[in-house]
Design a protein around this motif. Structure first.
Motif: not given
Length: 264
Positions: A130-138, A193-208
């Motif tokens: 979460a980034d309050r200043a960026a969220d306010d601007r958006a 997930v508000e800026r954590a989207e790349l983390d989510v994708l990187r948490g997927i195992a190759a087999a899945d």
């Protein structure tokens, strides 16, 4: 203080259904987004009975409701870490999402725990980054693009992103599939997930990855994150396209929709 159960509110939707929420105004706006012909609807149209729809960053469950309504027989697994928001998710899935599985957890690149910021007045903007200043601007840009004047924008945004910090459990998409997914195909992985989207994708195992037919995500395009998401998805055989809603022009917010060509 976190909202207690007796402080939660309700919103009656246009179709007569009632949903639990922490803010009726926010819930009405989010349901309006579910009702448009955007990427969420496009992805949901490809769901098949027996599929899993994995809803990461489910908020109060409005997207989960839309997936279940669009494809009866789909099994929705929905993750949301903030206690008050999760309570709404749990109630709404029990009422409107048959066989749905609500999970009180954040999702990232690796299991563990992490600090999470919850915005009581803008729960959909809550997150691990979460980034309050960026969220306010958006929000200001969105409201200005929607035709509001500066006085109205100032009234709406005053204190909107005053957050409450908490420690939350973090898991991965693959861990969720191991525990709850069985052998079913993931007809749709939705990520908001508000800026954590790349983390989510990187948490997927190759087999899945081969069992995931489509991904739809909101991406905050910082540090070339949109291109990184597209590259990761294409590397796993999903064709990706992006869009930015006109109301979000000038913000870092974009949508990405990726699908296996053979699924279309």
């Amino acid at each position: 203080m976190l909202k207690t159960l007796d402080q939660l509110q309700q919103l009656r939707l246009e179709d007569g259904r009632t949903v639990a929420c922490t803010s009726p105004a926010e819930a009405r706006m989010l349901w309006g987004e579910m009702s448009t012909d955007g990427f969420y609807r496009l992805a949901a149209a490809l769901l098949r009975p027996g599929d899993i729809a994995l809803d990461i960053g489910a908020n109060i469950g409005l997207s989960a409701m839309m997936f279940a309504e669009t494809c009866p027989g789909v099994r929705v697994i929905a993750a949301e870490p903030a206690p008050a928001t999760f309570d709404c998710l749990q109630r709404n899935m029990a009422a409107h999402v048959p066989d749905g599985v609500p999970l009180q957890v954040a999702v990232g690149a690796a299991p563990g725990s992490a600090p999470f910021t919850w915005y009581p007045r803008a729960s959909a903007n809550s997150g691990l980054y979460a980034d309050r200043a960026a969220d306010d601007r958006a929000t200001e840009i969105y409201l200005r693009n929607s035709g509001l004047n500066d006085e109205a924008i100032a009234l709406i945004t005053a204190g909107l992103h005053e957050g409450e910090r908490m420690e939350v459990e973090v898991t991965t998409v693959s861990a969720i599939l191991d525990e709850h997914g069985g052998n079913a195909e993931v007809g749709l992985l939705k990520v908001d997930v508000e800026r954590a989207e790349l983390d989510v994708l990187r948490g997927i195992a190759a087999a899945d990855w081969p069992r995931i037919r489509a991904v739809v995500a909101e991406v905050h395009d910082r540090d070339d994150r949109l291109a990184q998401c597209r590259e990761l998805l294409s590397g796993h055989g999903l064709y990706a396209r992006t869009r930015q809603d006109p109301s979000l022009a000038g913000t870092e917010l974009h949508e990405i929709y990726a699908v296996r060509p053979e699924s279309v």
